[in-house]
Design an enzyme around this catalytic site. Structure first.
Site, PDB file in Angstrom:
ATOM      1  N   LYS A 117       0.847  -1.195   0.000  1.00  0.00           N
ATOM      2  CA  LYS A 117       0.000   0.000   0.000  1.00  0.00           C
ATOM      3  C   LYS A 117       0.879   1.241   0.000  1.00  0.00           C
ATOM      4  CE  LYS A 117      -3.963  -1.770   2.634  1.00  0.00           C
ATOM      5  NZ  LYS A 117      -4.968  -1.567   1.566  1.00  0.00           N
ATOM      6  N   ARG A 168     -10.349 -11.448   1.770  1.00  0.00           N
ATOM      7  CA  ARG A 168     -11.231 -12.468   1.183  1.00  0.00           C
ATOM      8  C   ARG A 168     -10.595 -13.852   1.215  1.00  0.00           C
ATOM      9  NH1 ARG A 168     -11.546  -9.076  -4.285  1.00  0.00           N
ATOM     10  NH2 ARG A 168     -11.254  -7.429  -2.730  1.00  0.00           N
TER      11      ARG A 168
HETATM   12  N1  BES Z   1      -8.206  -3.661   4.232  1.00  0.00           N
HETATM   13  C1  BES Z   1      -8.326  -3.249   2.892  1.00  0.00           C
HETATM   14  C2  BES Z   1      -9.619  -2.483   2.606  1.00  0.00           C
HETATM   15  C3  BES Z   1      -9.776  -1.154   3.262  1.00  0.00           C
HETATM   16  C4  BES Z   1      -9.385   0.006   2.624  1.00  0.00           C
HETATM   17  C5  BES Z   1     -10.383  -1.043   4.485  1.00  0.00           C
HETATM   18  C6  BES Z   1      -9.571   1.235   3.226  1.00  0.00           C
HETATM   19  C7  BES Z   1     -10.574   0.180   5.095  1.00  0.00           C
HETATM   20  C8  BES Z   1     -10.165   1.326   4.464  1.00  0.00           C
HETATM   21  C9  BES Z   1      -8.311  -4.476   1.977  1.00  0.00           C
HETATM   22  O1  BES Z   1      -7.531  -5.529   2.411  1.00  0.00           O
HETATM   23  C10 BES Z   1      -7.744  -4.021   0.687  1.00  0.00           C
HETATM   24  O2  BES Z   1      -6.600  -3.653   0.654  1.00  0.00           O
HETATM   25  N2  BES Z   1      -8.564  -4.037  -0.357  1.00  0.00           N
HETATM   26  C11 BES Z   1      -8.146  -3.631  -1.635  1.00  0.00           C
HETATM   27  C12 BES Z   1      -8.683  -4.614  -2.636  1.00  0.00           C
HETATM   28  C13 BES Z   1      -8.139  -4.426  -4.028  1.00  0.00           C
HETATM   29  C14 BES Z   1      -6.682  -4.774  -4.078  1.00  0.00           C
HETATM   30  C15 BES Z   1      -8.935  -5.303  -4.956  1.00  0.00           C
HETATM   31  C16 BES Z   1      -8.710  -2.236  -1.883  1.00  0.00           C
HETATM   32  O3  BES Z   1      -9.829  -1.963  -1.472  1.00  0.00           O
HETATM   33  O4  BES Z   1      -7.997  -1.425  -2.467  1.00  0.00           O
HETATM   34 MN    MN Z   2      -5.512  -5.364   1.827  1.00  0.00          MN
END
Ligand code: BES
Ligand code: MN
Ligand code: ZN
Length: 502
Positions: free
Chosen positions: A284, A358
């Site tokens: 990230k 997931r």
């Molecule tokens: N934990 C994150 C989602 C999230 C983002 C929660 C912001 C709370 C605030 C999750 O694991 C994630 O990183 N999701 C990705 C999925 C994508 C790679 C398909 C996302 O939402 O960017």
């Molecule tokens: Mn994630």
């Protein structure tokens, strides 16, 4: 947490730092309420000093009482227009008064409830529900995560006790029921908020499991924690691959509450327990990454709800399942393109290691099958896309069973932890098709919350199932009426309200 009491007393003899009185904002009822104040408190509250009191929500005014009163002050708290008053407005007014008391460093307050007596307001809610709402507002509104402060002023919480005053004996029992329920609920929400706010340095799968075990056992649940060895023998490939990059080993936490008959099938709650989400090799960006200490908010909601369900001795069987991992990049971490195997043998192409939630939920949804559940509800901070779609005021909901969806919608409205359904139309399924495996863990640019839901659906068995994406509602950017910036503890009140109704 502050203590909550119920007392049967007349206004003169209540001993507290302030009496809290609710004031409506509409002409007729506001006037009547003010007249009553003048009769009760004599010249210490004159009609001139009441001019500025509007009764609008969020407004508080502090007065001093005549000497004949055992309480020194009066806090007037607005509840808005009489004919629009709901439990949520009452909850907020309860919170506003408690926050005011906290601000002026009072240690005890007493809520006067006679405005809610028959006919005063067009309310159909029971005294029990009204009392529960006031107490919830007071306790949740004064939450503060102070674990890491060393400064006494930062650490101190001035308000120690709130009492709800029954003005007639016939209401005492009902008010008591309401405050007892609120106390059990708030313990659960406080635990969920504390878990969410605790940094990843201190909260990791091992410590999350230890806290869950301790708190839920004390409340009366059975708790089993599976370690890496057991997780390996169960072939939970999602949990194992997500945790591969971390020094911290995964756990799979199982919490059981047997409040129902032995033969009765349980409800299963599943919570995403990513104790820190760096994104893994699909790292990230650093801005706001610290928020990802709250990526175990689904787990926190499940643990908090299980504790509360047990404290309330709800007459149902409930199982809480928490897959817990830390998602880290390292030489051992899984890479984009890897193909992994979930517990049921299905293969997943991991196109993006940041779509890790997931993967661990898939194992838990497969594991849930062994209980032949009445229904499975999972909670997860699953997608940024859900935050884009709904912001911070509604949880995204998807599922395969209209009865459970409807029941959760209703519980969401009552608890004010509201949910909004997103569609799992068949057309979305193809977005997670993989060229090399049974399914891919990301679905591309569009409908990210829904493709995540569809991915989970692939691992759901025949049982009724609802997925709640709490990414927006669990992690707050600013203070609310009875929530604070940081972890909201969302899901505890929703789940408890739902399980109370089944
Ligand atoms: N934990 C994150 C989602 C999230 C983002 C929660 C912001 C709370 C605030 C999750 O694991 C994630 O990183 N999701 C990705 C999925 C994508 C790679 C398909 C996302 O939402 O960017
Ligand atoms: Mn994630
Ligand atoms: Zn995540």
């Amino acid at each position: 947490m502050i203590s909550i009491k119920t007392e049967l007393k007349d206004v003169l003899s209540i001993k507290s730092d302030a009496l809290v009185i609710f004031i409506p904002s509409d002409e007729k009822n506001s006037k009547a309420a003010k007249r009553k104040l003048e009769t009760l408190f004599g010249k210490s509250i004159s009609s001139t000093s009441l001019i500025d009191v509007t009764g609008k929500t969020g407004e508080t005014t502090v007065f001093y009482t005549p000497e004949s009163f055992a309480s020194k002050r009066i806090i007037l708290t607005g509840i808005g227009e009489s004919n629009k008053v709901t439990l949520e407005y009452i909850r907020r007014a309860g919170a506003t008064a408690a926050k005011k008391a906290q601000e002026i460093k009072l240690s005890s307050i007493a809520y006067i409830l006679d405005i809610f007596d028959n006919g005063n307001l067009p309310l159909t809610d029971s005294y029990e529900d009204i009392s529960c709402a006031i107490a919830e507002g007071a306790v949740l509104g004064t939450y503060k995560f102070a674990t890491y402060f060393t400064d006494d002023e930062q650490k101190s919480t001035h308000l120690k006790a709130v009492s709800l005053i029954a003005h007639a004996k016939k209401y005492l029992k009902e008010i008591e029921k309401g405050t007892n329920r609120a106390a059990a609920i708030c313990e659960g929400v406080y635990l969920a908020r504390d878990l969410g706010n605790t940094p990843g340095l201190d909260l990791y799968p091992g410590t999350l499991a230890a806290i869950a075990r301790d708190k839920c056992r004390k409340a009366g649940c059975n708790v089993t924690v599976l370690d890496e060895k057991k997780i390996t023998s169960l072939k939970m490939g999602g949990v194992l691959s997500v945790s591969k990059g971390s020094e911290r080993l995964p756990r799979f936490i199982i919490i059981e509450w047997n409040g129902g008959r032995r033969s009765e099938k349980p409800y299963v709650l599943v919570g995403k327990g990513i104790t820190f989400d760096t994104g893994g090799i699909s790292l990230k960006p650093s801005a706001n990454m610290a928020e990802m200490k709250m990526d175990m908010s689904g787990a926190a909601a499940v643990i908090g709800a299980m504790m509360t369900v047990a404290a309330l001795k709800l007459p149902v069987n409930v199982i809480g399942l928490v897959p817990a991992c830390e998602n880290m990049p390292s030489g051992k971490a899984i890479r984009p393109g890897d193909v992994i195997r979930i517990m049921d043998g299905k293969t997943v192409e991991v196109d993006n290691t940041d779509a890790e939630g997931r993967l661990i939920l898939a194992d838990a949804l497969v594991y849930a099958k062994r209980y032949k559940p009445k229904a499975v509800v999972d909670l997860a901070t699953l997608t940024g896309a859900c935050v884009v779609a709904l912001g911070h005021y509604a949880t995204g909901m998807m599922g395969n069973d209209d009865n459970i969806l409807d029941a959760l919608k209703a519980a969401g409205d009552r608890s004010y932890e509201r949910v909004c359904e997103l569609p799992l139309y068949d057309e979305y399924e193809k977005l997670i098709k993989s060229n090399v495996a049974d399914v891919k863990n990301v679905g591309g640019r569009w409908a990210g919350a829904i493709t995540a839901g569809w991915f989970l659906k692939k691992f759901v068995d025949e049982y009724p199932w609802v997925h709640l994406d709490i990414a927006g509602t669990a992690i707050l950017e600013e203070n609310g009426d009875y929530t604070q910036k940081g972890a909201s503890g969302v899901g505890v009140r929703l789940l408890v309200e739902w399980l109370r109704s089944v």
